[in-house]
Design a protein around this motif. Sequence first.
Motif, PDB file in Angstrom:
ATOM      1  N   VAL A  74       0.652  -1.254   0.007  1.00  0.00           N
ATOM      2  CA  VAL A  74      -0.043  -0.210   0.249  1.00  0.00           C
ATOM      3  C   VAL A  74       0.861   1.123   0.012  1.00  0.00           C
ATOM      4  CG1 VAL A  74      -1.700   1.510   1.430  1.00  0.00           C
ATOM      5  CG2 VAL A  74      -2.105  -1.031   0.934  1.00  0.00           C
ATOM      6  N   ASP A  75       1.972   1.238   0.847  1.00  0.00           N
ATOM      7  CA  ASP A  75       2.817   2.419   0.893  1.00  0.00           C
ATOM      8  C   ASP A  75       3.555   2.715  -0.513  1.00  0.00           C
ATOM      9  OD1 ASP A  75       1.857   2.958   3.391  1.00  0.00           O
ATOM     10  OD2 ASP A  75       3.930   2.290   4.536  1.00  0.00           O
ATOM     11  N   TYR A  93       2.358   2.490  -3.510  1.00  0.00           N
ATOM     12  CA  TYR A  93       1.600   3.211  -4.329  1.00  0.00           C
ATOM     13  C   TYR A  93       1.872   4.695  -4.523  1.00  0.00           C
ATOM     14  CZ  TYR A  93      -1.179  -1.008  -5.522  1.00  0.00           C
ATOM     15  OH  TYR A  93      -1.289  -2.389  -5.844  1.00  0.00           O
ATOM     16  N   PHE A 146      -5.233   7.322   2.505  1.00  0.00           N
ATOM     17  CA  PHE A 146      -5.864   6.629   1.609  1.00  0.00           C
ATOM     18  C   PHE A 146      -6.459   7.629   0.404  1.00  0.00           C
ATOM     19  CE2 PHE A 146      -6.952   3.787   5.251  1.00  0.00           C
ATOM     20  CZ  PHE A 146      -5.822   3.163   5.015  1.00  0.00           C
ATOM     21  N   ARG A 153      -4.355   8.981  -4.016  1.00  0.00           N
ATOM     22  CA  ARG A 153      -3.463   8.170  -4.431  1.00  0.00           C
ATOM     23  C   ARG A 153      -3.655   7.876  -5.767  1.00  0.00           C
ATOM     24  NH1 ARG A 153      -1.321   5.524   0.418  1.00  0.00           N
ATOM     25  NH2 ARG A 153       0.197   4.590  -0.764  1.00  0.00           N
ATOM     26  N   ARG A 157      -4.066   2.852  -9.764  1.00  0.00           N
ATOM     27  CA  ARG A 157      -3.686   1.539  -9.583  1.00  0.00           C
ATOM     28  C   ARG A 157      -4.150   1.007  -8.006  1.00  0.00           C
ATOM     29  NH1 ARG A 157       1.851   1.026 -12.709  1.00  0.00           N
ATOM     30  NH2 ARG A 157       2.215   2.962 -11.346  1.00  0.00           N
ATOM     31  N   PHE A 158      -3.747   2.102  -7.114  1.00  0.00           N
ATOM     32  CA  PHE A 158      -4.212   1.676  -5.789  1.00  0.00           C
ATOM     33  C   PHE A 158      -5.491   1.482  -5.581  1.00  0.00           C
ATOM     34  CE2 PHE A 158      -5.924   3.815  -1.714  1.00  0.00           C
ATOM     35  CZ  PHE A 158      -5.276   2.643  -0.771  1.00  0.00           C
ATOM     36  N   TYR A 159      -6.523   2.298  -5.923  1.00  0.00           N
ATOM     37  CA  TYR A 159      -8.218   2.227  -5.818  1.00  0.00           C
ATOM     38  C   TYR A 159      -8.670   1.085  -6.815  1.00  0.00           C
ATOM     39  CZ  TYR A 159      -7.496   6.872  -3.966  1.00  0.00           C
ATOM     40  OH  TYR A 159      -6.893   7.825  -3.105  1.00  0.00           O
ATOM     41  N   SER A 166      -6.977  -1.660  -6.980  1.00  0.00           N
ATOM     42  CA  SER A 166      -6.121  -3.069  -6.149  1.00  0.00           C
ATOM     43  C   SER A 166      -6.589  -3.386  -4.950  1.00  0.00           C
ATOM     44  CB  SER A 166      -4.706  -2.997  -6.440  1.00  0.00           C
ATOM     45  OG  SER A 166      -4.414  -2.971  -7.864  1.00  0.00           O
ATOM     46  N   VAL A 167      -7.066  -2.359  -4.046  1.00  0.00           N
ATOM     47  CA  VAL A 167      -6.971  -2.498  -2.629  1.00  0.00           C
ATOM     48  C   VAL A 167      -8.348  -1.834  -1.829  1.00  0.00           C
ATOM     49  CG1 VAL A 167      -5.808  -1.797  -0.576  1.00  0.00           C
ATOM     50  CG2 VAL A 167      -4.504  -1.965  -2.351  1.00  0.00           C
ATOM     51  N   TYR A 179      -9.764  -0.601   1.223  1.00  0.00           N
ATOM     52  CA  TYR A 179      -9.078  -0.210   2.358  1.00  0.00           C
ATOM     53  C   TYR A 179     -10.188   0.469   3.152  1.00  0.00           C
ATOM     54  CZ  TYR A 179     -10.135   4.006  -0.334  1.00  0.00           C
ATOM     55  OH  TYR A 179     -11.059   4.695  -1.138  1.00  0.00           O
ATOM     56  N   ILE A 184       3.922  -2.764  -8.712  1.00  0.00           N
ATOM     57  CA  ILE A 184       2.604  -1.933  -8.480  1.00  0.00           C
ATOM     58  C   ILE A 184       1.952  -2.625  -9.809  1.00  0.00           C
ATOM     59  CG2 ILE A 184       1.668   0.208  -8.667  1.00  0.00           C
ATOM     60  CD1 ILE A 184       3.987   1.449  -7.098  1.00  0.00           C
TER      61      ILE A 184
END
Length: 554
Positions: A321-322, A324, A344, A347, A350-352, A354-355, A357, A477
């Motif tokens: 997570v860190d 991204y 969160f 970002r 690709r963070f949103y 893939s994860v 939170y 990533i």
Amino acid sequence: MKKIIYSLIIATFIFGNSCETSIHDMPVDYYDIDDVMSDSIYVIGLVNDMYAALPDGYNRLDGNSMIASTTDEAVASGNYTEAEFMATGAWSASSPRDDAWSSSYAAIRKTNIFLNDLHPQVPEGLFVSDRTIELLLGQTYFLRAFFYFELVKRYGGVPIITEVLEIGEGAGMERDSYEDCIQFIVDECDNAAAILPDIWQSNATNFGRATKGAALALKSRTLLYAASPLFNDPLNSESTVEHGAYDAGKWQDAAQAAYDVINLNTYQLFNDYEGFFTTLSGNDEIIFSKMTSRNNDVERLNGPTGFTDGMGGSCPSLDLVDAYKMSDGSLFDWDNPVHAENPFQDREPRFYASVLYNGASWMGSTIETFQGGKDLGNVNSTKTGFYLKKFMSEDAQWFGGSSGATYHCFPHIRYAEILLNFAEAMNEAYGPETEESFGMSALSAVNEVRNRVQLPPLPTGLTQEEMRAIIQEERRIELAFEEHRHLDLRRWKLAGTVLGQPVNGLKITAINDSTFTYEPKVAQSRVFRPEMNLYPLPQSEINRNSSLQQNAGW
């Protein structure tokens, strides 16, 4: 004519714009070659059946976790899982993990049956055209190369078997050298590429079959591995079963192989990173996928435990997570008070994609991974504070009496990987900005991947070392959870540094409905020993064949 014993499933690839198969079972398990060659459907069926042996990257360890959970990408939510055992060093030759030896050789035997006993004896007129049998030949060359790479990427050099062995005939067979195995795979890919089409006509009935691009892409990956430090170390002047002889020119070969795929002009990045993984029709980023029917297994097995029967699955780590970036391309930093207050927010896409939170919305619910939240506290709840979103569709609901499904055709090879393969090889061979005769550089290839998710282009003037680190992070990533990280770290000779460190999660405490405090925590301690750069040959195989040399340290 000798009997060839195998179980034959006729799998006619009828997909429409999906990856759903139409399966016609045959009630006979034992076939004479003459019987098989009496009908073209039987011959086609044997080749189709080879595809069923392709590995499925979704939750394939014990059926509950991904190989990502053995790396710094994730932690398996359950206890005493195959992923946990592997990640914490609880594996050996007698208790192998992620073992592919017997399954790969079983699949290779099927390819050998076709190449040795069927293809040379197909009677004239069995097929409508000679091109049909030629296409079956090309697919078989590709699949044999694929299954051998499954072995070589784990174990190093393995016995190259091209004949149909009977029981007991493999005793005394030694491992071939790493370089001989690499050359064999490359030759098989070249054989396949010379036969297979760029695309299949009538894609509705042939979606998922190997293509020229798939063969060249597998060659690209194979040569990239062969050029990498674990297998191409300046200290190693000779080829053994564990590594090749050092040659700096291997990076140039890997760059050329990746460019050969790019130069087909067949593939391009799909416009939506999140949508790529559940979109098949019109998706020109797919190069080769494992075909499956519509289902909601991935969603259920990795779903937050606040949902009925959500099993937690493979949960992204805080370390991932860190990694991204922020939406402007800058690094996330817990020491930045703005970042730390809303970690969160703002970002990269690709963070949103893939994860899941704390506070994210999914399937009509808000994810709660704070202390006392509904998605925490179950025996299978996340140990990291996060759940997986990548690959998962909100249309594939499995609970509440409303069942849905989507396509989960695991992307074994996609165009973004080829761009990153090219970037890595070019950087090592020529540096960040040299184009050579390709018309593109390592820098431009990475920027193409970043541009898809609206990240700014990289600056010019980077050193080779700086670009190397960037490429490694981009692979981390972009290709997260796609079965690259565990082997990338090994081939880069970074596994000892990364995979031996504790994997972190996040303790989240609610102050009120909209305010939280965040405290990093150790989610799982990890163990990595030097011998784990290669997998151990299963002791059961060595017991059957004492001529097999075990990898060092096992």
